[in-house]
Design a protein around this motif. Structure first.
Motif, PDB file in Angstrom:
ATOM      1  N   ILE A 198       0.910  -1.001  -0.248  1.00 13.26           N
ATOM      2  CA  ILE A 198      -0.088   0.456   0.268  1.00 13.26           C
ATOM      3  C   ILE A 198       1.001   1.381   0.222  1.00 13.26           C
ATOM      4  O   ILE A 198       0.855   2.453  -0.638  1.00 13.26           O
ATOM      5  N   HIS A 199       2.058   1.435   0.738  1.00  9.92           N
ATOM      6  CA  HIS A 199       2.847   2.310   0.818  1.00  9.92           C
ATOM      7  C   HIS A 199       3.398   2.616  -0.238  1.00  9.92           C
ATOM      8  O   HIS A 199       3.701   3.647  -1.065  1.00  9.92           O
ATOM      9  N   GLN A 200       3.633   1.815  -1.534  1.00  9.59           N
ATOM     10  CA  GLN A 200       4.412   1.554  -2.793  1.00  9.59           C
ATOM     11  C   GLN A 200       2.869   2.439  -3.294  1.00  9.59           C
ATOM     12  O   GLN A 200       3.743   3.241  -3.874  1.00  9.59           O
TER      13      GLN A 200
ATOM     14  N   ARG B  36      12.997   6.116   0.212  1.00 10.76           N
ATOM     15  CA  ARG B  36      11.456   5.651   1.477  1.00 10.76           C
ATOM     16  C   ARG B  36      11.219   6.673   2.023  1.00 10.76           C
ATOM     17  O   ARG B  36      12.096   7.945   2.784  1.00 10.76           O
ATOM     18  N   ALA B  37       9.887   8.259   1.641  1.00  7.59           N
ATOM     19  CA  ALA B  37      10.195   9.328   2.409  1.00  7.59           C
ATOM     20  C   ALA B  37       9.881   9.048   4.017  1.00  7.59           C
ATOM     21  O   ALA B  37       9.715   9.497   4.814  1.00  7.59           O
ATOM     22  N   LEU B  38       9.340   7.488   4.143  1.00  2.93           N
ATOM     23  CA  LEU B  38       8.892   7.186   5.502  1.00  2.93           C
ATOM     24  C   LEU B  38      10.013   6.469   6.178  1.00  2.93           C
ATOM     25  O   LEU B  38       9.637   5.662   5.438  1.00  2.93           O
ATOM     26  N   ASP B  39       9.513   6.551   7.503  1.00  3.86           N
ATOM     27  CA  ASP B  39      10.425   5.616   8.206  1.00  3.86           C
ATOM     28  C   ASP B  39       9.701   5.133   9.108  1.00  3.86           C
ATOM     29  O   ASP B  39      10.584   3.999  10.062  1.00  3.86           O
ATOM     30  N   ILE B  40       8.681   5.591   9.407  1.00  3.13           N
ATOM     31  CA  ILE B  40       7.535   5.022  10.396  1.00  3.13           C
ATOM     32  C   ILE B  40       7.241   3.426  10.357  1.00  3.13           C
ATOM     33  O   ILE B  40       7.184   2.642   9.034  1.00  3.13           O
ATOM     34  N   GLU B  41       7.058   2.922  10.504  1.00  2.77           N
ATOM     35  CA  GLU B  41       6.235   1.232  10.583  1.00  2.77           C
ATOM     36  C   GLU B  41       5.701   1.353  10.525  1.00  2.77           C
ATOM     37  O   GLU B  41       4.190   2.099  10.348  1.00  2.77           O
ATOM     38  N   LEU B  42       4.536   0.547   9.206  1.00  2.01           N
ATOM     39  CA  LEU B  42       3.174   0.709   8.193  1.00  2.01           C
ATOM     40  C   LEU B  42       2.229  -0.122   9.098  1.00  2.01           C
ATOM     41  O   LEU B  42       2.781  -1.328   8.885  1.00  2.01           O
ATOM     42  N   ARG B  43       1.594   0.716   9.666  1.00  4.15           N
ATOM     43  CA  ARG B  43       0.626  -0.394  10.274  1.00  4.15           C
ATOM     44  C   ARG B  43      -0.426  -0.757   9.790  1.00  4.15           C
ATOM     45  O   ARG B  43      -0.570  -1.468   9.724  1.00  4.15           O
TER      46      ARG B  43
ATOM     47  N   VAL C  38      -0.024   5.459   7.528  1.00  3.49           N
ATOM     48  CA  VAL C  38       0.383   5.603   6.369  1.00  3.49           C
ATOM     49  C   VAL C  38      -0.084   7.195   4.720  1.00  3.49           C
ATOM     50  O   VAL C  38       0.839   6.745   4.616  1.00  3.49           O
ATOM     51  N   ALA C  39      -1.322   6.357   5.169  1.00  5.22           N
ATOM     52  CA  ALA C  39      -1.302   7.750   3.997  1.00  5.22           C
ATOM     53  C   ALA C  39      -1.196   8.863   4.487  1.00  5.22           C
ATOM     54  O   ALA C  39      -0.839   9.647   3.965  1.00  5.22           O
ATOM     55  N   GLU C  40      -2.116   9.738   5.909  1.00  4.99           N
ATOM     56  CA  GLU C  40      -1.250  11.090   6.459  1.00  4.99           C
ATOM     57  C   GLU C  40      -0.193  10.776   6.332  1.00  4.99           C
ATOM     58  O   GLU C  40      -0.021  12.421   5.861  1.00  4.99           O
ATOM     59  N   ALA C  41       0.164   9.928   7.078  1.00  9.84           N
ATOM     60  CA  ALA C  41       2.200  10.259   6.675  1.00  9.84           C
ATOM     61  C   ALA C  41       2.670  10.991   5.251  1.00  9.84           C
ATOM     62  O   ALA C  41       3.868  12.188   5.514  1.00  9.84           O
ATOM     63  N   LEU C  42       2.543   9.826   4.594  1.00 13.39           N
ATOM     64  CA  LEU C  42       2.538  10.311   3.093  1.00 13.39           C
ATOM     65  C   LEU C  42       2.359  12.000   2.642  1.00 13.39           C
ATOM     66  O   LEU C  42       3.444  12.796   2.162  1.00 13.39           O
ATOM     67  N   ALA C  43       1.235  11.846   3.317  1.00 12.05           N
ATOM     68  CA  ALA C  43       0.636  13.600   2.375  1.00 12.05           C
ATOM     69  C   ALA C  43       0.988  14.363   3.460  1.00 12.05           C
ATOM     70  O   ALA C  43       2.044  15.527   2.368  1.00 12.05           O
ATOM     71  N   ARG C  44       1.685  13.991   4.798  1.00 13.27           N
ATOM     72  CA  ARG C  44       2.613  14.952   5.610  1.00 13.27           C
ATOM     73  C   ARG C  44       3.734  15.487   4.492  1.00 13.27           C
ATOM     74  O   ARG C  44       4.693  16.440   4.422  1.00 13.27           O
ATOM     75  N   SER C  45       4.896  14.388   4.704  1.00 12.47           N
ATOM     76  CA  SER C  45       6.016  14.400   3.827  1.00 12.47           C
ATOM     77  C   SER C  45       5.810  14.877   2.401  1.00 12.47           C
ATOM     78  O   SER C  45       6.667  15.728   2.844  1.00 12.47           O
ATOM     79  N   LYS C  46       4.874  15.024   1.841  1.00  6.87           N
ATOM     80  CA  LYS C  46       4.881  15.571   0.714  1.00  6.87           C
ATOM     81  C   LYS C  46       4.791  16.847   1.364  1.00  6.87           C
ATOM     82  O   LYS C  46       4.954  17.512  -0.485  1.00  6.87           O
ATOM     83  N   GLU C  47       3.492  17.196   1.952  1.00  9.44           N
ATOM     84  CA  GLU C  47       3.877  19.065   2.207  1.00  9.44           C
ATOM     85  C   GLU C  47       4.412  19.275   2.767  1.00  9.44           C
ATOM     86  O   GLU C  47       5.399  20.390   1.737  1.00  9.44           O
ATOM     87  N   ALA C  48       5.423  18.280   3.118  1.00 12.47           N
ATOM     88  CA  ALA C  48       7.046  19.433   3.911  1.00 12.47           C
ATOM     89  C   ALA C  48       8.025  19.644   2.325  1.00 12.47           C
ATOM     90  O   ALA C  48       8.147  20.373   2.687  1.00 12.47           O
TER      91      ALA C  48
END
Lengths: 282, 606
Positions: free
Chosen positions: B216-218, B350-357, B362-372
Motif C-alpha cells: 500500500i505504501h508503494q 522511502r519518504a517515511l521511516d515509520i512502521e507501516l501499521r 501511512v496515507a497521512e504520513a505520506l501526505a505530510r511528508s509531501k507537504e513538507a
C-alpha cells in the motif's frame, strides 16, 4: 633482500651458474701492495690483500662451488685496464695437466691469467707512467661479457639436457643464473667521488638493467678502502648481496658463507645488507 | 529504590489467614515485622537463600507472593498483599535482586580462580541496582571483546576493583550498545510489486488480491492520484475495504484490456473512474519539471519525461493501438509508464521511516511528508538560481585569460631511501677523513710485472692449506651474524610493520595485557586522590598492591635475555616510569599523612 628486484621465478633446485668477475687492475694491486708495505699504521692492517693471497682465496672458492652441486657451473672473467676476457669455464672439457703443487684447474686459471695480462699490457696505449687512482678497470665490459655468457649458456644448457634425455625436462630453472662479481677495491680513497670511472656510468647502468630484466642478481664483494657506488647500485637494483669484508684474512669464509648461496636458498636465508645505497652517478 | 516497605500478611500456607505486618525489602535481606509486637513471627531472611519467587495471577482472589527457599531448607515465605499493585512492586523488586544474585553466582562458578568468598563482599559493597538487562548487556560486551574480558577477569576477580568501579569508566560502551538500532533506511524494492497480481481460483470466478501495508505504501508513492483519492474518500465516502476493492477492480479491468467494459463501469461508478483516469497529479508534476529544465543542458528533465502524454511511445500494455475516446480519457498506461514511475519512486527513496501499521496512518504520513517537501521549493529563488547558472555556463573559454596556476610536480619516491643515502654520506664523511689520500704514480711496466710475479708466486707455492685459519673464520662468521641480526636494518623499512610485530607472539600479548592493566589501574589510582574516605584508602591500597605485582612482572620481562632486549626495554621503560610516579605520589601522600597524624598525636590534648 630488497624487494625492489626480488626474483619472481620459483627456483626448484639449487643448481647455480656462477660468473665471477675478477678485477685484475695492476695499478690498483701494485699500489695497494706498495701502500701496505709503506706505512702499515696508516691503513687498516687487513684493508688490503695481496693479489696472490686473493687468488689463494678465490680459487678454492671456485672449487668449493663445483663441489656443492654436480651441475654447478663456474665461469671466471677478468677485468683488466684495457680489456676483459674469459679465463676459465668449468664446463670446458679438455686435457688438464696438473703442474706440481697446483691442481689442474688452478694451473689453467693461472696460465690464462698470465696470458691475459701480457695481452692487456700490449693493448695499452697509455703513457708509461700513470697515477694509480686515475686508471679504472673496465667494469662495464666485463659485465657485458658476463651477461652474454649467462644468457647464452642458459639456452645452451637447456638444449644440452634435452639432448641427453634427462628425465626432468621441466627443470627450466637449470639456467638459474647467479652472477657474482668480484670487484676488488678500486680506487684509492678520494673523499668525494666514486672509485669507479664516471665515464663508464652509462654502460654500467645498461648492464645492470639488463641483469635486472633477466633476473640475474649481481653480488659484490668490495675490497679496498672505499665503497663502490656502482656495485652498490648494481646489487640493490638486481637484488643481490653487497659486502665489504672486514677481515680480509678470512675472505674465503665470507665467500663461502655469503656468496655461495644459491638462489633457491636465498628465499629463506638472511644475508647481510648495506646500510644505505649511494645512488650518485659520479 | 533501595528499600521497599509494604503492608503485607505473612503466612506459611495459602489457606492461612496470615499475620498482618510490615514487609521491608532491601538489596540483600528482607524482613517482616508483625504489627503485633508480641507475635513471634519476626523474619529476617537473606536473599541468597531465596531461590525463586512465585506469584498468583493478577485478578485472582489473593495477591500472593511466594518466595521459595533453596531446596535444602525447603518451604517458602508467602506474603499476601492488599492489592495487586503492591504485590507487583514487590515482585519486581524481588525479581531484580534474584536476577542480580543469579548472575553473580554464575560468574563466580565460571571463575574458579577466585577461591575467596568475594560474592558477599561485593554484594554488600555494591549499592547499585542492577537490572538483568544490564547484566546481560555487560556479559555480552565481555564476550565480544576478549581484551576487555581479560582485563575484567584480572582486575575484578583478582579483587582489585569492584564491578561498579570497572564499569563506571565504561559508561559510553554500555550506553552506546543499547540504542544501536539499525539506522539504515531501506528503500522500496526494485521489483514492481505494485503491479498486484491476483491469484485466481480456477474453480470459482473470484480473483483475490492481497495487499500488505508495504504494498500500500508503494502504491501511494507511485500513484499520487490514488493517494489523494484515499485521503478524500476514506472513511468519508466508503470504507477502506471498499476503496481497495474498487482499486483492484480498476487494475483488473486494465489487465483484461477491455477498454469498453472499463468505460462502461467507469460511467457507473465515479470513484472507479478516478482510478482509471490519468494520474493528473503526476501529469502536473511532470509539466512542472519540464518547465524547470535548465537551458544549460542539465539532464534533470527533458520533455520526454512527460511520458504520460506520449501516446506513441513504448509498448502498449494491451498490444493494440486503439484511439482513445476523448471524453472517457482513460489512461493508456503503457508498460513504460509503469516502469518509469516505479523507478522514479524507488530512486527517490522511502519518504517515511515509520512502521507501516495501517493504511490510514501511512496515507497521512505520506501526505505530510509531501507537504513538507513542496513547501521548500519556492519558484522565485529557483528561477534566479537557474538564471545565474545559465550565465555562468555560457562563458566563452576562448575569451578568458589563461588560468595557469603554478604547481609543484608530484614526486613519489620512497623517502626512506633518501635517509639511508644521507646516512651513507654521513658515514663516508666520517670515514673519509680517517685515511690519508696517498696517490701513487706507477710505472705501467712495474705494475704489470708485479701482478705477473704474484701469479707465479701462487704457481710455485700452490694454494695454502688450510685456506683460512679457523679463528679467522670464526671471527668472520660472528661478525656476519651480528650484522645480519642487527635490527638496525629492519627498523623503518616496512611501514606496515611495527616493532611489536617483530616480537614473538607471547611476549607481545603479555606486554599488551600489562599495558592495558596499568592504564586501568592508574586511572583508578589517580582518580582516588585526594583520599577523603576510608573506602578510597582501601581502594588505593588494593591498587597499589596490584601495581606492585605488575611492576615485578615487567621487570622480569625486561631482564630476559633475548634478541629484542633493547626494543622491549624501550617499550617497557615508560610503563615502569608511570608506575614509579604513582608509587612516589603514594609515598609522598603517606608521608604527609603520617606527619600530620604524628603532629596531632603529639599535640593531642584530651
Amino acid at each position: 633482500m630488497n624487494s625492489a628486484s626480488a626474483p619472481s621465478k620459483l627456483y626448484s633446485n639449487d643448481v647455480s651458474l656462477l660468473v665471477v668477475l675478477l678485477d685484475a687492475n695492476p695499478f690498483f694491486w701494485a699500489s695497494s701492495a706498495a701502500a701496505s708495505g709503506d706505512s702499515a699504521s696508516q691503513h687498516h692492517p687487513t684493508a688490503v690483500l695481496s693479489f696472490s693471497k686473493l687468488l689463494n682465496h678465490v680459487i678454492p672458492f671456485l672449487s668449493s662451488l663445483l663441489l656443492l652441486n654436480q651441475f654447478n657451473q663456474v665461469v671466471l672473467i677478468t677485468t683488466g685496464v684495457n680489456s676483459c676476457s674469459y679465463i676459465y669455464d668449468s664446463e670446458e672439457g679438455g686435457a688438464e695437466s696438473a703442474t706440481g703443487k697446483v691442481p689442474a684447474a688452478c694451473s689453467k686459471i693461472l696460465l690464462r691469467l698470465e696470458e691475459f695480462l701480457t695481452k692487456d699490457r700490449l693493448l695499452g696505449k697509455d703513457p708509461d707512467k700513470a697515477v694509480a687512482s686515475s686508471v679504472s678497470s673496465l667494469l662495464s665490459g666485463s659485465l657485458s661479457l658476463a651477461l652474454c655468457c649467462i644468457l647464452n649458456s642458459s639456452t645452451k644448457c637447456f638444449f644440452f639436457h634435452s639432448y641427453a634425455g634427462m628425465v626432468d625436462l621441466l627443470a627450466l630453472d637449470f639456467g638459474v643464473d647467479i652472477q657474482r662479481i668480484f670487484r676488488s677495491g678500486t680506487r684509492h680513497p678520494q673523499p668525494r667521488g666514486s672509485p669507479d670511472g664516471p665515464e663508464q656510468y652509462v654502460a654500467v647502468m645498461n648492464a645492470i638493467f639488463t641483469a635486472q630484466r633477466s633476473m640475474i642478481p649481481i653480488d659484490s664483494c668490495v675490497m679496498g678502502v672505499q665503497h663502490s657506488a656502482f656495485l652498490q647500485q648494481a646489487s640493490y637494483i638486481t637484488g643481490g648481496v653487497y659486502l665489504k669484508p672486514q677481515h680480509l684474512d678470512g675472505l674465503f669464509q665470507y665467500l663461502s658463507s655469503v656468496f655461495a648461496t644459491d638462489l633457491q636458498s636465498r628465499s629463506f636465508l638472511q644475508l647481510p645488507r648495506p646500510a644505505g645505497v649511494d645512488f650518485r652517478a659520479s | 529504590m533501595a528499600v521497599i516497605t509494604m503492608l503485607a500478611k505473612y503466612k506459611t500456607t495459602v489457606k492461612e489467614p496470615g499475620i498482618p505486618g510490615v514487609l521491608k525489602m532491601m538489596e540483600d535481606v528482607f524482613s517482616f515485622t508483625p504489627n503485633d509486637p508480641r507475635s513471634a513471627k519476626k523474619l529476617k531472611v537473606d536473599f541468597r537463600n531465596i531461590k525463586g519467587h512465585k506469584f498468583s495471577k493478577d485478578g485472582s482472589k489473593q495477591a500472593l507472593l511466594n518466595l521459595t527457599q533453596v531446596p535444602e531448607k525447603g518451604g517458602g515465605y508467602i506474603f499476601e498483599f492488599n492489592n495487586f499493585a503492591d504485590r507487583n512492586v514487590c515482585r519486581d523488586f524481588v525479581g531484580k535482586v534474584l536476577g542480580k544474585f543469579q548472575t553473580l553466582t554464575s560468574e563466580q562458578t565460571d571463575q574458579p580462580s577466585s577461591g575467596k568468598v568475594t560474592a558477599s563482599e561485593k554484594a554488600t559493597a555494591s549499592i547499585e541496582q542492577l537490572s538483568t538487562k544490564e547484566m546481560e548487556h555487560r556479559m555480552k560486551l565481555l564476550r565480544e571483546d576478549s581484551e576487555l574480558q581479560k582485563l575484567h577477569k584480572e582486575l575484578v576477580f583478582g579483587n582489585v576493583l569492584t564491578e561498579s568501579e570497572f564499569w563506571a569508566t565504561r559508561k559510553a560502551l554500555l550506553d552506546d550498545d543499547s540504542d544501536r538500532t539499525l539506522k539504515q533506511r531501506t528503500g522500496f524494492k526494485s521489483a514492481m510489486l505494485a503491479d498486484i497480481r491476483p491469484s485466481t481460483d480456477g474453480q470459482t470466478n473470484k480473483v483475490t488480491f492481497s495487499l500488505t501495508p508495504e504494498i500500500i505504501h508503494q502504491i501511494f508513492s507511485e500513484k499520487p492520484a490514488v493517494h489523494r483519492a484515499f485521503l478524500n474518500f476514506v472513511p468519508v465516502k466508503m470504507t477502506e475495504k471498499d476503496f481497495w476493492t474498487k482499486y483492484c477492480r480498476a487494475e483488473y479491468l486494465h489487465r483484461t484490456k477491455n477498454s469498453v467494459a472499463a468505460a462502461a463501469e467507469a460511467a457507473e461508478d465515479e470513484e472507479l473512474a478516478v482510478f482509471l483516469k490519468h494520474d493528473d497529479i503526476l501529469a502536473n508534476e511532470a509539466r512542472r519539471k519540464i518547465r524547470r529544465v535548465d537551458p544549460t543542458v542539465d539532464m534533470v528533465a527533458d520533455f520526454s519525461d512527460d511520458y504520460i502524454h506520449l501516446s506513441v511511445h513504448g509498448i502498449l500494455q494491451d498490444g493494440n493501438k486503439e484511439t482513445i475516446d476523448s471524453e472517457n480519457d482513460f489512461a493508456k498506461r503503457t508498460l513504460a509508464h509503469d516502469v518509469n514511475r516505479h523507478a522514479t519512486v524507488v530512486l527517490e527513496g522511502r519518504a517515511l521511516d515509520i512502521e507501516l501499521r495501517d493504511t490510514r496512518a501511512v496515507a497521512e504520513a505520506l501526505a505530510r511528508s509531501k507537504e513538507a517537501s513542496s513547501v521548500d521549493t519556492s519558484d522565485e529563488n529557483a528561477n534566479l538560481g537557474r538564471q545565474e547558472r545559465a550565465v555562468r555556463m555560457t562563458e566563452l573559454e576562448d575569451l578568458q585569460a589563461s588560468h595557469s596556476l603554478p604547481y609543484a610536480s608530484l614526486c613519489i619516491k620512497d623517502p626512506r631511501e633518501y635517509f639511508d643515502f644521507q646516512q651513507v654520506n654521513a658515514l663516508k664523511a666520517l670515514g673519509g677523513t680517517g685515511s690519508r689520500t696517498i696517490d701513487y704514480s706507477l710505472n705501467t711496466e712495474d705494475a704489470y710485472y708485479y701482478l705477473l710475479q704474484q701469479i707465479s708466486e701462487v704457481k710455485l707455492q700452490g694454494v695454502h692449506n688450510p685456506v683460512v685459519q679457523s679463528d679467522t673464520a670464526l671471527k668472520v662468521l660472528t661478525g656476519l651474524t651480528q650484522q645480519i641480526s642487527s635490527t638496525r636494518y629492519n627498523l623503518g623499512k616496512n611501514p606496515q610493520e611495527s616493532v611489536l610485530d617483530r616480537f614473538p607472539k607471547r611476549t607481545k600479548d603479555e606486554i599488551m595485557l600489562h599495558w592495558m592493566s596499568i592504564q586501568e589501574l592508574l586511572r583508578h589510582f589517580w582518580s582516588s586522590y585526594p583520599i577523603t574516605t576510608a573506602y578510597l584508602y582501601n581502594k588505593v591500597l588494593r591498587l597499589k598492591s596490584a601495581m606492585a605485582d605488575i611492576y615485578q612482572k615487567l621487570k622480569a620481562i625486561k631482564d630476559v635475555q633475548s634478541d629484542f632486549r633493547h626494543q622491549i626495554s624501550l617499550l617497557i621503560q615508560p610503563m615502569l616510569q608511570s608506575l614509579d610516579a604513582a608509587f612516589a605520589h603514594y609515598d609522598a601522600e603517606e608521608h604527609k599523612h603520617s606527619t600530620k597524624n604524628g603532629a596531632r598525636l603529639n599535640g593531642f590534648v584530651q
